[in-house]
Each structure stands twice: as C-alpha cells, then as structure tokens.
Write an enzyme that holds these catalytic residues in place. Sequence first.
Site, PDB file in Angstrom:
ATOM      1  N   LYS A  79     -31.880 -35.171 -14.608  1.00  0.00           N
ATOM      2  CA  LYS A  79     -33.329 -35.310 -14.503  1.00  0.00           C
ATOM      3  C   LYS A  79     -33.836 -36.448 -15.374  1.00  0.00           C
ATOM      4  O   LYS A  79     -33.234 -36.789 -16.388  1.00  0.00           O
ATOM      5  CB  LYS A  79     -33.991 -34.040 -15.055  1.00  0.00           C
ATOM      6  N   LYS A 121     -33.884 -36.440 -19.503  1.00  0.00           N
ATOM      7  CA  LYS A 121     -32.739 -35.690 -20.049  1.00  0.00           C
ATOM      8  C   LYS A 121     -31.996 -36.498 -21.110  1.00  0.00           C
ATOM      9  O   LYS A 121     -31.539 -35.961 -22.102  1.00  0.00           O
ATOM     10  CB  LYS A 121     -31.756 -35.311 -18.927  1.00  0.00           C
ATOM     11  N   LYS A 143     -31.489 -24.525 -33.431  1.00  0.00           N
ATOM     12  CA  LYS A 143     -32.115 -25.285 -34.520  1.00  0.00           C
ATOM     13  C   LYS A 143     -31.349 -25.114 -35.825  1.00  0.00           C
ATOM     14  O   LYS A 143     -31.226 -26.059 -36.609  1.00  0.00           O
ATOM     15  CB  LYS A 143     -33.582 -24.856 -34.694  1.00  0.00           C
TER      16      LYS A 143
END
Length: 330
Positions: free
Chosen positions: A195, A198, A112
């Site tokens: 997936k 994603k 982050k």
Amino acid sequence: MKEIVVSGIRPTGNLHLGNYFGAVKSFLQMQHDYNCYFFIADWHSLTTHPHPDNIRRSVKTILAEYLACGIDPELATIYIQSDVREVAELYLYLNMNAYLGELERVTSFKDKVRKQPDNVNAGLLTYPSLMAADIIIHKAVKVPVGKDQEQNMEMARKFARRFNTIYDVDCFPEPDSFHLSEKAVKVPGLDGSGKMGKSEGNAIYLIDDESTIKKKVMKAVTDSGPTVPNSEKPEAIQNLFSLMDIVSEKETYDFFNDQYNNCAIRYGDMKKQLAVDINAFCAPIRERILEIQSNDAYLDEVARAGAERARISAQKTIREVREIIGFRAE
Ligand code: TRP
C-alpha cells in the site's frame, strides 16, 4: 438525531494519496451523514515524542490538509485534542479502573516496548484509556479506524461497559468500529509492492509539487514488458494501472491497457501520462493546502471554534460523570 462519530488523527507526516482515498474520503462522506467529531491527537503523540519540536506547527499543517481536502468545519466539529481538557479528566477516571494486566497485553504496547525500551512510560501503557476517553467523551457510537486499531477499540468498549457496571448506570454506549479499509479504494505505493505509505518513499503526498510527482512516478518500479499477449500483470505493473484507474480518464487507462495486452506498452510514456494525471488531481488540493497553511488567522479560528463546540459536548459528559461518581458536578 444523527449518530455520533469520533475519530482521531495522528499528527505525524503529511497526507498522501492513500490517505486521501482512505480515511479522508470516508470522513468527507461521514460529515454529511453523522454528527462528526474529528480531532488531532496531539496528546497521544507525547507517548512516543515527549518533547515534540513545534507540535503547534505540525498540528496546523495536518489541520490545513484536512480542510483543503474538504472537511468542512461547519458540518463536522474539528478540533485539537489538547484544547479539550475534559478528555484528560475522563482519562483519569478510566485509568482508575484500567488494570495493569490488560493494558500490558495490548499488542501495540508490546510493539512499543520493543521499539523504545528506554521510554516505556505510563502514557504508552494507558494509550487505550486515553483513546477510550477521546471516544466516549462525546458518547460516540461509531469510530472510523483502520483494522490495526481493533484492539484499542475493544478496550474502549470494555472501559465504557466497565464504567456503566461499576456505577450501575447507562452512561456510555459501546462504540462500534467502522472499518475504513473495507470501504476504501486501495491505493498502491510506487515501489512495486504494498500500500501507499507502507514504506518510506513509496507515497505521493498531496503537498508534492509537479516536479516531485513526476520524479517519483518516473522512478516507479517496472519491468521489461510482456512478451505474451494478454498476460497477467506482475504486482508492480498492476500497481501503476491501479493508480491510473484512480486518477486518469477511462480512455487513458484503456489505451495503455490495450498496449499492455498487445505487448506494445512503453512504460516511460505510461508513467509520463500518470504523472500528469496525478498532478491534475492533486493540484487544486495542493493550492488549497498552501493557501490555508499561510492563513494562520483562519486556522486559529477553525481550531478555536472547533474546541468550543467539542467542549460543550465534553463538558456535558464530564458533568454527568462527576455526578455519577459523587463529585461536585461543576
Ligand atoms: N490510535 C489512533 C491511530 O493510531 C488515533 C486515535 C487516537 C483515535 N484517539 C482516537 C482514533 C480515537 C479513533 C478514535 O490511528
């Protein structure tokens, strides 16, 4: 007594088929077997979106989707994090014994910091202590989460243990992770690799209408087809078959699989069928989402009743914690 389970749901984006066969299906099972607390983590979202537009609306959308999937507010306690202020008090106590060094070492914090260098706030840093508070406020022993949450779970165990040690009590059990990905059916995305969810645009959302589903499926990546009988399927093709395996009848799957093996497959036909079957699967859920979403009074009532139940459990813990530290219990 049933074991206590807690899980937090990020209020970002709509549910897609991958979520349905992953987290949602586990929740549906768990609500019968455990004493479940499922909550929408709206406080956590302030760490990245300090001024979310219309947070009430997005929280209600998520709530409606989970209810439509079959999360039963009679069986599980489903609530909105910010309705249970006791969590914030526990977060405060945990933060008093959470150290800068250990918080700074958390991988998701470091990610982050890289992603939002202009907003490295204390909420971001203390995300693990809020998550720990979410969990131990109900003295949960099991937490269904993705593998990516393992470090946060280690922190939750550490904070629970540390509280017990500092005050020489046996107040909090150490919560175990219950890895969703190991148990769940893997739903591939539509862009040939990886997936569902994603990447942008590779997902079918439960709320997608028939024509959107069709458009997305018809655009899915394929190739020019096999030239050698019984050849191994490239990933993009395997993904379409995997989706078909999840939503279609066995006969349908076998039919296209035989065609593939005989080098006679027509991907256009296969995709048309897949779109029909995905739509048949999603339609009843979609209708329930729309119905529940338009029923604000029902959503408010579910959230109110959930908060009431969650607060009974949270208040019990906070009373105990205040007493342990030495504050007035009430
Ligand atoms: N961090 C979790 C996620 O990103 C969401 C979450 C917040 C959570 N608090 C929790 C999950 C408590 C389990 C328990 O998916």
